[in-house]
Design a protein around this motif. Sequence first.
Motif, short mmCIF file in Angstrom:
data_model
loop_
_atom_site.label_atom_id
_atom_site.label_comp_id
_atom_site.label_asym_id
_atom_site.label_seq_id
_atom_site.Cartn_x
_atom_site.Cartn_y
_atom_site.Cartn_z
N GLY A 44 -81.80 4.43 -54.25
CA GLY A 44 -82.12 3.27 -53.45
C GLY A 44 -81.19 3.21 -52.25
O GLY A 44 -81.49 3.65 -51.15
N ARG A 45 -80.00 2.70 -52.49
CA ARG A 45 -79.02 2.45 -51.44
C ARG A 45 -78.83 3.62 -50.47
O ARG A 45 -78.89 3.47 -49.26
CB ARG A 45 -77.67 2.13 -52.10
CG ARG A 45 -76.57 1.72 -51.15
CD ARG A 45 -75.25 1.60 -51.90
NE ARG A 45 -75.30 0.68 -53.01
CZ ARG A 45 -75.21 -0.66 -52.91
NH1 ARG A 45 -75.04 -1.20 -51.74
NH2 ARG A 45 -75.26 -1.43 -53.99
N THR B 52 -74.62 1.77 -59.63
CA THR B 52 -74.63 1.94 -58.18
C THR B 52 -73.23 2.22 -57.62
O THR B 52 -72.23 1.96 -58.29
CB THR B 52 -75.27 0.70 -57.51
OG1 THR B 52 -75.68 1.02 -56.20
CG2 THR B 52 -74.32 -0.50 -57.49
N GLU C 186 -83.54 9.48 -58.44
CA GLU C 186 -84.00 8.12 -58.13
C GLU C 186 -82.92 7.41 -57.32
O GLU C 186 -81.83 7.14 -57.84
CB GLU C 186 -84.20 7.45 -59.48
CG GLU C 186 -84.94 6.16 -59.46
CD GLU C 186 -85.07 5.65 -60.90
OE1 GLU C 186 -86.07 5.97 -61.54
OE2 GLU C 186 -84.16 4.96 -61.37
N LYS D 289 -86.29 -1.54 -55.07
CA LYS D 289 -85.51 -2.77 -55.06
C LYS D 289 -84.50 -2.77 -53.92
O LYS D 289 -84.10 -3.82 -53.44
CB LYS D 289 -84.79 -2.97 -56.39
CG LYS D 289 -83.80 -1.85 -56.72
CD LYS D 289 -82.93 -2.19 -57.91
CE LYS D 289 -83.62 -2.02 -59.24
NZ LYS D 289 -83.96 -0.62 -59.58
N TYR E 111 -80.37 -3.70 -50.08
CA TYR E 111 -79.92 -4.89 -50.79
C TYR E 111 -79.46 -6.00 -49.85
O TYR E 111 -78.56 -6.75 -50.18
CB TYR E 111 -78.80 -4.55 -51.78
CG TYR E 111 -79.19 -3.47 -52.77
CD1 TYR E 111 -80.11 -3.72 -53.78
CD2 TYR E 111 -78.67 -2.19 -52.68
CE1 TYR E 111 -80.49 -2.73 -54.67
CE2 TYR E 111 -79.04 -1.18 -53.57
CZ TYR E 111 -79.94 -1.47 -54.57
OH TYR E 111 -80.31 -0.49 -55.45
#
Length: 394
Positions: A249-250, A174, A247, A47, A350
Amino acid sequence: MNSKLILEHQDLFEHAAYIFDVDALTDHISEVRKHLNSNAKLCYAMKANPFLVKVLEPHIDTFEVCSFGEFHICEDLGIDMSKIVLSGVFKGKSDIDKVVEKYGSTIVYTAESLRHWELLFAASQEFNATLNVYLRLSSGSQFGMSKADITSICENISQYPSLNIVGIHYFVGTQRKAATKYERDFRKLNEFVISLPYLDSSKLSLEYGPGLPIDYFEEDEKFEDVMTTALYEALEKQAKVLPVTVELGRYLVANCGHYVTRIEDIKHHRDLHIAIVNGGMHQVNYFGQSMAMKTPPFKHIETHVSQRDETESWTLCGALCTTSDILVKSCELKNVNIGDFLIFDKVGAYSVTEGIALFLSRDLPQVYFYSEAKGLTKVRNSIETYPLNMAKEQ
Ligand SMILES: Cc1ncc(COP(=O)(O)O)c(C=O)c1O
Protein backbone atom coordinates in the motif's frame (compact mmCIF):
# COMPACT_ATOMS: atom_id res chain seq x y z
CA MET A 1 4.84 19.15 -7.00
CA ASN A 2 6.07 22.35 -8.49
CA SER A 3 5.17 25.72 -7.01
CA LYS A 4 4.46 27.26 -10.42
CA LEU A 5 1.46 24.98 -10.93
CA ILE A 6 -0.06 26.10 -7.65
CA LEU A 7 0.63 29.77 -8.31
CA GLU A 8 -0.96 29.56 -11.75
CA HIS A 9 -4.11 27.97 -10.31
CA GLN A 10 -4.46 29.78 -7.02
CA ASP A 11 -8.20 30.13 -7.45
CA LEU A 12 -8.57 26.33 -7.29
CA PHE A 13 -7.18 26.20 -3.80
CA GLU A 14 -9.63 28.22 -1.79
CA HIS A 15 -10.19 24.94 0.06
CA ALA A 16 -7.37 22.62 1.03
CA ALA A 17 -6.73 19.96 -1.60
CA TYR A 18 -4.93 16.72 -2.23
CA ILE A 19 -3.16 16.41 -5.52
CA PHE A 20 -2.24 12.97 -6.78
CA ASP A 21 0.37 12.98 -9.47
CA VAL A 22 -0.74 10.01 -11.57
CA ASP A 23 2.24 10.23 -13.87
CA ALA A 24 4.64 9.97 -10.96
CA LEU A 25 2.51 7.12 -9.66
CA THR A 26 2.56 5.03 -12.83
CA ASP A 27 6.28 5.70 -13.36
CA HIS A 28 6.93 4.48 -9.85
CA ILE A 29 4.86 1.34 -10.39
CA SER A 30 6.81 0.56 -13.59
CA GLU A 31 10.01 0.93 -11.62
CA VAL A 32 8.78 -1.45 -8.91
CA ARG A 33 7.71 -3.94 -11.57
CA LYS A 34 11.14 -3.78 -13.21
CA HIS A 35 12.69 -4.83 -9.92
CA LEU A 36 10.17 -7.58 -9.32
CA ASN A 37 10.90 -9.01 -12.80
CA SER A 38 9.02 -12.24 -13.10
CA ASN A 39 9.75 -13.05 -9.47
CA ALA A 40 6.50 -11.80 -8.05
CA LYS A 41 3.07 -10.42 -8.87
CA LEU A 42 2.00 -7.05 -7.53
CA CYS A 43 -1.08 -6.41 -5.42
CA TYR A 44 -2.24 -2.97 -4.31
CA ALA A 45 -3.67 -2.80 -0.78
CA MET A 46 -6.31 -0.21 -1.61
CA LYS A 47 -6.76 0.96 1.98
CA ALA A 48 -3.66 3.09 1.44
CA ASN A 49 -5.63 5.28 -0.98
CA PRO A 50 -8.92 4.16 -2.51
CA PHE A 51 -8.94 7.10 -4.96
CA LEU A 52 -6.16 5.52 -6.99
CA VAL A 53 -7.79 2.17 -7.70
CA LYS A 54 -8.97 2.89 -11.23
CA VAL A 55 -5.71 4.57 -12.21
CA LEU A 56 -3.79 1.58 -10.94
CA GLU A 57 -5.98 -1.12 -12.47
CA PRO A 58 -3.95 -1.57 -15.66
CA HIS A 59 -0.66 -1.52 -13.77
CA ILE A 60 -1.10 -4.03 -10.99
CA ASP A 61 -2.20 -7.66 -10.88
CA THR A 62 -4.64 -7.63 -7.97
CA PHE A 63 -6.25 -5.46 -5.31
CA GLU A 64 -6.41 -6.35 -1.67
CA VAL A 65 -9.89 -5.20 -0.71
CA CYS A 66 -10.28 -5.09 3.01
CA SER A 67 -13.88 -4.16 3.72
CA PHE A 68 -17.22 -4.20 1.97
CA GLY A 69 -17.00 -0.41 1.65
CA GLU A 70 -13.83 -0.89 -0.39
CA PHE A 71 -15.55 -3.66 -2.30
CA HIS A 72 -18.39 -1.28 -3.29
CA ILE A 73 -15.82 1.21 -4.58
CA CYS A 74 -14.37 -1.46 -6.87
CA GLU A 75 -17.83 -2.52 -8.01
CA ASP A 76 -18.95 1.03 -8.75
CA LEU A 77 -15.75 1.73 -10.66
CA GLY A 78 -16.16 -1.43 -12.72
CA ILE A 79 -12.91 -2.97 -11.55
CA ASP A 80 -12.26 -6.39 -13.08
CA MET A 81 -13.52 -8.71 -10.33
CA SER A 82 -10.92 -11.34 -11.18
CA LYS A 83 -8.36 -8.88 -9.75
CA ILE A 84 -9.94 -8.81 -6.31
CA VAL A 85 -8.73 -10.50 -3.17
CA LEU A 86 -11.47 -9.97 -0.61
CA SER A 87 -9.65 -9.73 2.67
CA GLY A 88 -10.36 -8.05 6.03
CA VAL A 89 -10.53 -9.02 9.67
CA PHE A 90 -14.31 -8.63 9.85
CA LYS A 91 -16.51 -10.27 7.28
CA GLY A 92 -20.18 -10.68 8.15
CA LYS A 93 -22.47 -13.41 6.83
CA SER A 94 -24.81 -11.22 4.80
CA ASP A 95 -21.93 -9.44 3.04
CA ILE A 96 -20.14 -12.70 2.27
CA ASP A 97 -23.37 -14.20 0.95
CA LYS A 98 -24.04 -11.23 -1.32
CA VAL A 99 -20.54 -11.30 -2.80
CA VAL A 100 -20.47 -15.07 -3.27
CA GLU A 101 -23.92 -15.07 -4.85
CA LYS A 102 -22.90 -12.37 -7.33
CA TYR A 103 -19.27 -13.17 -8.06
CA GLY A 104 -18.65 -16.71 -6.78
CA SER A 105 -15.31 -18.05 -7.86
CA THR A 106 -14.36 -14.96 -9.91
CA ILE A 107 -12.77 -13.36 -6.89
CA VAL A 108 -10.36 -14.77 -4.33
CA TYR A 109 -11.23 -14.68 -0.63
CA THR A 110 -9.17 -14.69 2.52
CA ALA A 111 -10.17 -16.52 5.68
CA GLU A 112 -8.83 -14.77 8.76
CA SER A 113 -10.59 -16.99 11.28
CA LEU A 114 -12.31 -20.33 11.59
CA ARG A 115 -15.59 -18.44 11.39
CA HIS A 116 -14.65 -16.87 8.06
CA TRP A 117 -13.79 -20.32 6.80
CA GLU A 118 -17.20 -21.67 7.89
CA LEU A 119 -19.06 -18.67 6.44
CA LEU A 120 -17.28 -19.06 3.14
CA PHE A 121 -18.09 -22.74 3.09
CA ALA A 122 -21.77 -22.09 3.87
CA ALA A 123 -21.96 -19.51 1.08
CA SER A 124 -20.15 -21.78 -1.38
CA GLN A 125 -22.72 -24.51 -0.68
CA GLU A 126 -25.70 -22.22 -0.84
CA PHE A 127 -24.66 -20.61 -4.11
CA ASN A 128 -23.08 -23.65 -5.62
CA ALA A 129 -19.63 -22.14 -6.20
CA THR A 130 -16.12 -23.40 -5.61
CA LEU A 131 -14.21 -20.63 -3.87
CA ASN A 132 -10.50 -19.96 -3.93
CA VAL A 133 -9.29 -19.03 -0.46
CA TYR A 134 -6.07 -17.75 1.07
CA LEU A 135 -5.70 -18.66 4.75
CA ARG A 136 -4.29 -15.70 6.62
CA LEU A 137 -1.54 -16.54 9.06
CA SER A 138 -1.25 -14.19 12.01
CA SER A 139 2.05 -12.41 12.58
CA GLY A 140 1.16 -12.13 16.27
CA SER A 141 -1.63 -9.58 16.07
CA GLN A 142 -5.41 -10.01 15.98
CA PHE A 143 -5.29 -10.45 12.20
CA GLY A 144 -5.24 -13.92 10.75
CA MET A 145 -5.17 -17.34 12.35
CA SER A 146 -2.71 -19.29 14.41
CA LYS A 147 -0.68 -22.05 12.77
CA ALA A 148 -2.75 -24.54 14.77
CA ASP A 149 -6.05 -23.23 13.33
CA ILE A 150 -4.70 -23.30 9.79
CA THR A 151 -3.38 -26.81 10.28
CA SER A 152 -6.74 -27.99 11.62
CA ILE A 153 -8.51 -26.54 8.55
CA CYS A 154 -6.16 -28.52 6.34
CA GLU A 155 -6.58 -31.70 8.36
CA ASN A 156 -10.33 -31.52 7.78
CA ILE A 157 -10.18 -30.28 4.21
CA SER A 158 -12.16 -33.25 2.88
CA GLN A 159 -15.21 -31.88 4.70
CA TYR A 160 -15.02 -28.67 2.65
CA PRO A 161 -15.07 -29.84 -0.96
CA SER A 162 -16.24 -26.47 -2.31
CA LEU A 163 -13.33 -24.51 -0.81
CA ASN A 164 -9.99 -24.55 -2.55
CA ILE A 165 -6.98 -23.33 -0.55
CA VAL A 166 -4.72 -21.34 -2.86
CA GLY A 167 -2.08 -20.31 -0.34
CA ILE A 168 -1.12 -18.39 2.75
CA HIS A 169 -1.72 -14.68 3.32
CA TYR A 170 0.82 -12.96 5.57
CA PHE A 171 1.34 -9.30 6.41
CA VAL A 172 4.37 -8.25 8.43
CA GLY A 173 3.17 -4.82 9.64
CA THR A 174 3.60 -1.42 8.07
CA GLN A 175 6.81 0.70 7.92
CA ARG A 176 9.07 -2.28 8.46
CA LYS A 177 12.68 -1.38 9.10
CA ALA A 178 14.54 -4.66 9.63
CA ALA A 179 16.13 -5.72 6.35
CA THR A 180 17.17 -9.21 7.43
CA LYS A 181 13.62 -10.29 8.13
CA TYR A 182 12.41 -10.87 4.56
CA GLU A 183 14.52 -13.95 3.92
CA ARG A 184 13.69 -15.26 7.36
CA ASP A 185 9.94 -14.77 6.74
CA PHE A 186 10.08 -16.66 3.46
CA ARG A 187 12.06 -19.48 5.02
CA LYS A 188 9.48 -19.85 7.81
CA LEU A 189 6.50 -19.49 5.50
CA ASN A 190 7.91 -22.09 3.11
CA GLU A 191 8.46 -24.53 5.97
CA PHE A 192 4.92 -23.94 7.20
CA VAL A 193 3.35 -24.38 3.78
CA ILE A 194 5.24 -27.62 3.20
CA SER A 195 4.12 -28.89 6.61
CA LEU A 196 0.41 -28.45 5.86
CA PRO A 197 -1.38 -31.79 5.73
CA TYR A 198 -3.34 -32.95 2.67
CA LEU A 199 -2.32 -30.00 0.50
CA ASP A 200 -0.16 -30.11 -2.58
CA SER A 201 2.34 -27.36 -1.77
CA SER A 202 3.41 -27.11 -5.41
CA LYS A 203 -0.05 -25.62 -6.12
CA LEU A 204 0.10 -23.02 -3.35
CA SER A 205 1.37 -19.46 -3.30
CA LEU A 206 2.03 -16.65 -0.84
CA GLU A 207 0.17 -13.37 -0.66
CA TYR A 208 2.83 -11.43 1.23
CA GLY A 209 2.62 -7.86 2.58
CA PRO A 210 6.21 -6.69 3.21
CA GLY A 211 5.24 -3.31 4.75
CA LEU A 212 7.92 -1.42 2.80
CA PRO A 213 8.67 1.87 4.54
CA ILE A 214 8.63 5.47 3.37
CA ASP A 215 11.23 7.89 4.67
CA TYR A 216 9.03 10.77 5.77
CA PHE A 217 11.28 12.95 7.90
CA GLU A 218 14.56 14.59 7.01
CA GLU A 219 15.99 14.05 10.50
CA ASP A 220 15.23 10.29 10.60
CA GLU A 221 17.50 7.43 9.54
CA LYS A 222 16.70 6.33 5.99
CA PHE A 223 15.27 2.87 5.30
CA GLU A 224 13.54 2.92 1.91
CA ASP A 225 16.52 1.84 -0.16
CA VAL A 226 17.85 -0.87 2.14
CA MET A 227 14.42 -2.37 2.61
CA THR A 228 13.50 -2.44 -1.07
CA THR A 229 16.88 -3.97 -1.95
CA ALA A 230 16.47 -6.61 0.75
CA LEU A 231 12.95 -7.43 -0.44
CA TYR A 232 13.92 -7.75 -4.12
CA GLU A 233 16.85 -10.01 -3.21
CA ALA A 234 14.69 -12.20 -1.01
CA LEU A 235 12.06 -12.46 -3.75
CA GLU A 236 14.62 -13.53 -6.29
CA LYS A 237 15.60 -16.47 -4.08
CA GLN A 238 12.00 -17.20 -3.15
CA ALA A 239 10.98 -17.45 -6.81
CA LYS A 240 12.59 -20.90 -6.90
CA VAL A 241 10.37 -22.11 -4.04
CA LEU A 242 6.81 -20.73 -4.04
CA PRO A 243 5.13 -18.05 -6.15
CA VAL A 244 4.59 -14.76 -4.31
CA THR A 245 2.22 -11.86 -4.76
CA VAL A 246 3.65 -8.78 -3.08
CA GLU A 247 0.90 -6.81 -1.39
CA LEU A 248 1.81 -3.16 -0.96
CA GLY A 249 0.00 0.00 0.00
CA ARG A 250 2.10 2.82 1.39
CA TYR A 251 5.21 2.24 -0.70
CA LEU A 252 3.28 2.30 -3.97
CA VAL A 253 1.34 5.51 -3.44
CA ALA A 254 2.83 7.70 -0.70
CA ASN A 255 5.11 9.71 -2.94
CA CYS A 256 2.53 10.65 -5.56
CA GLY A 257 0.42 12.59 -3.08
CA HIS A 258 0.62 16.28 -2.18
CA TYR A 259 -1.55 18.34 0.09
CA VAL A 260 -2.08 22.04 -0.56
CA THR A 261 -3.29 24.32 2.17
CA ARG A 262 -3.51 28.10 2.30
CA ILE A 263 -2.39 30.45 5.05
CA GLU A 264 -5.52 32.23 6.24
CA ASP A 265 -4.22 34.15 9.22
CA ILE A 266 -0.97 35.12 10.85
CA LYS A 267 -0.13 36.40 14.31
CA HIS A 268 2.88 37.16 16.43
CA HIS A 269 3.37 36.43 20.11
CA ARG A 270 6.71 38.04 20.98
CA ASP A 271 9.24 35.95 19.03
CA LEU A 272 6.69 33.34 18.09
CA HIS A 273 5.24 33.71 14.60
CA ILE A 274 2.11 31.68 13.95
CA ALA A 275 0.37 30.95 10.66
CA ILE A 276 -3.10 29.39 10.58
CA VAL A 277 -3.95 27.34 7.50
CA ASN A 278 -7.32 26.19 6.22
CA GLY A 279 -6.46 22.47 6.58
CA GLY A 280 -4.99 20.63 9.50
CA MET A 281 -3.78 17.45 11.08
CA HIS A 282 -7.07 15.68 10.34
CA GLN A 283 -6.11 15.79 6.67
CA VAL A 284 -2.34 15.27 6.67
CA ASN A 285 -1.11 12.14 8.27
CA TYR A 286 2.54 11.13 8.56
CA PHE A 287 3.30 7.80 10.18
CA GLY A 288 5.69 8.43 13.06
CA GLN A 289 4.72 12.08 13.53
CA SER A 290 3.87 13.01 17.06
CA MET A 291 2.75 16.48 18.15
CA ALA A 292 4.75 18.03 15.26
CA MET A 293 8.00 16.86 16.86
CA LYS A 294 9.42 16.10 13.39
CA THR A 295 9.53 18.24 10.29
CA PRO A 296 7.45 16.81 7.45
CA PRO A 297 8.44 17.30 3.81
CA PHE A 298 6.83 20.61 2.84
CA LYS A 299 7.37 23.81 0.86
CA HIS A 300 6.21 27.34 1.45
CA ILE A 301 4.92 29.07 -1.69
CA GLU A 302 5.12 32.84 -1.46
CA THR A 303 2.36 34.78 -3.19
CA HIS A 304 3.66 38.28 -2.43
CA VAL A 305 6.73 40.01 -3.76
CA SER A 306 9.46 39.59 -1.20
CA GLN A 307 9.36 42.28 1.46
CA ARG A 308 11.80 40.94 4.00
CA ASP A 309 14.80 38.85 3.23
CA GLU A 310 15.60 37.60 6.72
CA THR A 311 14.06 34.36 7.95
CA GLU A 312 11.89 34.02 11.04
CA SER A 313 10.84 31.04 13.05
CA TRP A 314 7.23 30.06 12.23
CA THR A 315 4.81 27.57 13.67
CA LEU A 316 2.25 26.36 11.14
CA CYS A 317 -1.10 25.45 12.66
CA GLY A 318 -4.27 23.89 11.33
CA ALA A 319 -7.88 24.93 11.69
CA LEU A 320 -8.98 22.50 14.37
CA CYS A 321 -9.90 23.65 17.85
CA THR A 322 -7.12 21.75 19.53
CA THR A 323 -3.65 22.86 20.56
CA SER A 324 -2.26 19.71 19.01
CA ASP A 325 -3.26 20.83 15.49
CA ILE A 326 0.27 21.88 14.59
CA LEU A 327 1.56 20.84 11.19
CA VAL A 328 5.09 22.21 11.53
CA LYS A 329 6.77 23.56 14.63
CA SER A 330 9.51 26.19 14.53
CA CYS A 331 10.54 26.21 10.90
CA GLU A 332 12.61 28.96 9.36
CA LEU A 333 10.62 30.79 6.64
CA LYS A 334 10.78 34.19 5.06
CA ASN A 335 8.16 36.52 3.67
CA VAL A 336 5.16 34.65 5.09
CA ASN A 337 1.82 36.24 4.21
CA ILE A 338 -1.88 35.50 4.27
CA GLY A 339 -2.76 33.83 0.96
CA ASP A 340 0.53 31.93 0.72
CA PHE A 341 0.37 28.19 0.24
CA LEU A 342 2.04 25.25 1.91
CA ILE A 343 2.51 22.03 -0.02
CA PHE A 344 3.07 18.87 1.98
CA ASP A 345 4.62 15.98 0.09
CA LYS A 346 4.48 12.19 0.48
CA VAL A 347 0.82 12.20 1.48
CA GLY A 348 -0.44 9.69 -1.10
CA ALA A 349 -0.96 6.94 1.48
CA TYR A 350 -3.26 6.91 4.48
CA SER A 351 -4.02 10.64 4.27
CA VAL A 352 -6.85 11.09 1.82
CA THR A 353 -9.23 9.21 4.01
CA GLU A 354 -9.13 12.42 6.03
CA GLY A 355 -8.53 11.05 9.42
CA ILE A 356 -9.30 7.76 10.87
CA ALA A 357 -13.10 7.97 10.44
CA LEU A 358 -12.97 7.39 6.70
CA PHE A 359 -10.20 4.82 6.82
CA LEU A 360 -11.10 1.63 4.93
CA SER A 361 -14.42 3.08 3.79
CA ARG A 362 -16.12 1.68 6.82
CA ASP A 363 -19.59 2.96 7.65
CA LEU A 364 -19.71 5.75 10.21
CA PRO A 365 -21.39 4.69 13.45
CA GLN A 366 -24.88 5.70 14.42
CA VAL A 367 -25.23 8.29 17.19
CA TYR A 368 -27.72 8.17 20.02
CA PHE A 369 -28.56 10.58 22.82
CA TYR A 370 -29.46 9.10 26.15
CA SER A 371 -31.55 10.67 28.87
CA GLU A 372 -33.44 9.10 31.67
CA ALA A 373 -36.65 10.72 30.44
CA LYS A 374 -36.36 9.64 26.83
CA GLY A 375 -34.02 6.71 26.95
CA LEU A 376 -32.03 6.27 23.74
CA THR A 377 -32.78 8.69 20.92
CA LYS A 378 -31.10 8.25 17.58
CA VAL A 379 -29.65 11.54 16.34
CA ARG A 380 -27.72 10.22 13.37
CA ASN A 381 -28.00 7.13 11.23
CA SER A 382 -25.01 5.10 10.24
CA ILE A 383 -23.53 6.66 7.10
CA GLU A 384 -21.87 4.90 4.19
CA THR A 385 -18.53 6.52 3.52
CA TYR A 386 -17.44 4.67 0.39
CA PRO A 387 -18.87 7.31 -2.00
CA LEU A 388 -16.56 9.85 -0.33
CA ASN A 389 -13.47 7.79 -1.06
CA MET A 390 -13.70 7.31 -4.78
CA ALA A 391 -12.49 9.34 -7.73
CA LYS A 392 -15.10 10.59 -10.19
CA GLU A 393 -14.43 13.38 -12.65
CA GLN A 394 -16.52 16.41 -11.61
C1 LIG B 1 -3.19 -7.32 5.06
C2 LIG B 1 -2.51 -6.06 4.68
N1 LIG B 1 -1.82 -6.02 3.53
C3 LIG B 1 -1.20 -4.90 3.13
C4 LIG B 1 -1.25 -3.75 3.88
C5 LIG B 1 -0.55 -2.52 3.37
O1 LIG B 1 0.51 -2.18 4.17
P1 LIG B 1 1.54 -1.07 3.67
O2 LIG B 1 0.73 0.15 3.40
O3 LIG B 1 2.49 -0.93 4.80
O4 LIG B 1 2.19 -1.60 2.43
C6 LIG B 1 -1.93 -3.75 5.11
C7 LIG B 1 -1.96 -2.54 5.94
O5 LIG B 1 -2.56 -2.46 6.97
C8 LIG B 1 -2.59 -4.94 5.51
O6 LIG B 1 -3.29 -4.99 6.65
